[in-house]
Design an enzyme around this catalytic site. Structure first.
Site, short mmCIF file in Angstrom:
data_model
loop_
_atom_site.label_atom_id
_atom_site.label_comp_id
_atom_site.label_asym_id
_atom_site.label_seq_id
_atom_site.Cartn_x
_atom_site.Cartn_y
_atom_site.Cartn_z
CB CYS A 71 -0.96 -0.01 1.18
SG CYS A 71 -0.18 -0.07 2.81
CG HIS A 355 -4.16 0.66 4.48
ND1 HIS A 355 -3.58 -0.25 3.63
CD2 HIS A 355 -5.18 1.25 3.78
CE1 HIS A 355 -4.22 -0.23 2.46
NE2 HIS A 355 -5.18 0.67 2.53
#
Length: 404
Positions: A71, A355
């Protein structure tokens, strides 16, 4: 479909711009405009003049597949993909005609291939797989091998450095140890800065430098003899401290910039050698921006390292979407230096369980990029306490005409 931006530039004007930049003729201060702003304006003209080929592109609203804790890569690539000048340069593969080395620019080719998928005129794929690009990057930077989570800002720095190395317009010169310190006659600050920049450009000159590189000035004032000295360093991002607040209190980006540029007192143990006293003395230090880049990357330093742990700050930092004026942090009397926000790299979660996502601007508004998922987002949803890296595009250096 939207096309590449471009303007008609008279040949004589373009030739003049190139002469001024290549020969570093910008060494005299004027009363109307600082050297930094003038140089940035001329570089903006050159960037536009170089983009003469018309480019047909899609919407750019395409996701990237997560291939195992990637990510961080996906968020950064989306931000760079929405930096228009870099996008167009990559899609047109202009680096093939510019780079000095005859060797294949493998990482740049793989990066351009990813951007080609993201901006496909047919919008054929809803998701692009960056596996080949990531493999090339790990080959160039083995530190990123494996599947552990990585820091997005660190990845960005390594990526820009490797892309620059591959497409450098200058021949590679091996640095043999510490270079001998040259005795420089002290002129005006702008002349001294220009000399250091010219020396840098003799070795490092690429589209990455054109877009992302700026110059910082560090000014030292000795408390014993009152001597002022200046050093100049190239930067590709500004890492800003976040003022401490309670969890409920927020700060502004301007407060972060003020903290970054405020005068700092250095004791004898932490100060450099005074050029006049020839010894370590108490002094003050102040940072300012001597040369402004076309794209300024602002890193909000949310992670702090102590002896035993790494902590994350979740302080809300508000930032302008348009007309960020950095002129007050530049040379004296340089006037407004305005930037518009074009992308945000966000970090959600904790140090160990985080994230990365991105918010990017295009001609039709803003979108939220969460790996393979892409959704429109309104401007009032952009500012959160997850903002980590901000990408600002210079807005008042040139005037361009967009062709569609």
């Amino acid at each position: 479909m939207p096309g590449a931006s471009g303007v008609n530039v008279e040949g004589s004007c373009e030739a003049l711009c190139r002469t001024l930049v290549s020969q570093n003729g910008l060494q005299r201060e004027t009363a109307d405009i600082s050297q930094s702003v003038l140089y940035t304006s001329l570089m903006g003209l050159l960037l536009v003049a170089d983009e003469k080929e018309h480019l047909s592109i899609g919407s750019g609203r395409v996701g990237l597949r997560n291939i195992g804790n990637t990510c961080f890569l996906n968020a950064v690539v989306q931000c760079l993909s929405h930096t228009r000048s870099l996008r167009d340069y990559s899609l047109l593969m202009s680096y093939r005609d510019e780079k000095f080395s005859k060797e294949e620019a493998k990482l740049m080719e793989a990066f351009s291939q990813v951007l080609s998928g993201l901006w496909d005129v047919n919008d054929g794929d809803t998701v692009v797989n960056p596996r080949q690009f990531y493999s090339m990057f790990k080959e160039a930077v083995p530190y990123f091998s494996g599947y552990s989570q990585q820091d997005a800002q660190e990845f960005l720095r390594f990526l820009l450095d490797k892309l620059h190395t591959e497409i450098n317009r200058r021949p590679y010169v091996r640095r043999t140890g510490k270079e001998p310190e040259q005795k420089v006659t002290r002129f005006r600050i702008s002349e001294e800065a220009a000399a250091m920049w010219k020396k840098h450009m003799e070795r490092d000159d690429s589209r990455i430098v054109d877009l992302f590189s700026g110059q910082l000035r560090s000014s030292l004032h000795c408390s014993v003899c009152s001597h002022y000295s200046n050093t100049f360093d190239v930067f590709c991002d500004l890492s800003l401290p976040i003022p401490k607040r309670s969890s409920a209190g927020g700060v502004t980006l301007r407060e972060c910039l003020d903290l970054f540029s405020q005068e700092e007192k250095l004791d004898k143990d932490n100060s450099p050698m005074c050029e006049r006293c020839n010894r370590h003395t108490e002094c003050t230090k102040r940072l300012s921006i001597q040369r402004f880049p076309q794209v300024i990357v602002i890193h909000l330093n949310r992670f702090t390292t102590s002896r035993w742990s790494i902590n994350k700050s979740t302080v809300y930092v508000s930032f302008p979407l348009t007309d960020l004026d950095l002129g007050r942090y530049g040379p004296v009397d340089c006037g407004p230096v305005l930037y518009d926000l074009c992308a945000i790299c966000n970090h959600a979660g904790t140090v160990n369980m985080g994230h990365y996502t991105a918010c990017c601007s295009d001609e039709n508004g803003w979108c939220f990029y969460n790996d393979s998922s892409v959704t429109p987002v309104s401007e009032n949803q952009l500012q959160t306490n997850q903002a980590y890296v901000l990408f600002y595009q210079r807005s008042n250096s040139t005037t361009t005409t967009v062709r569609k």
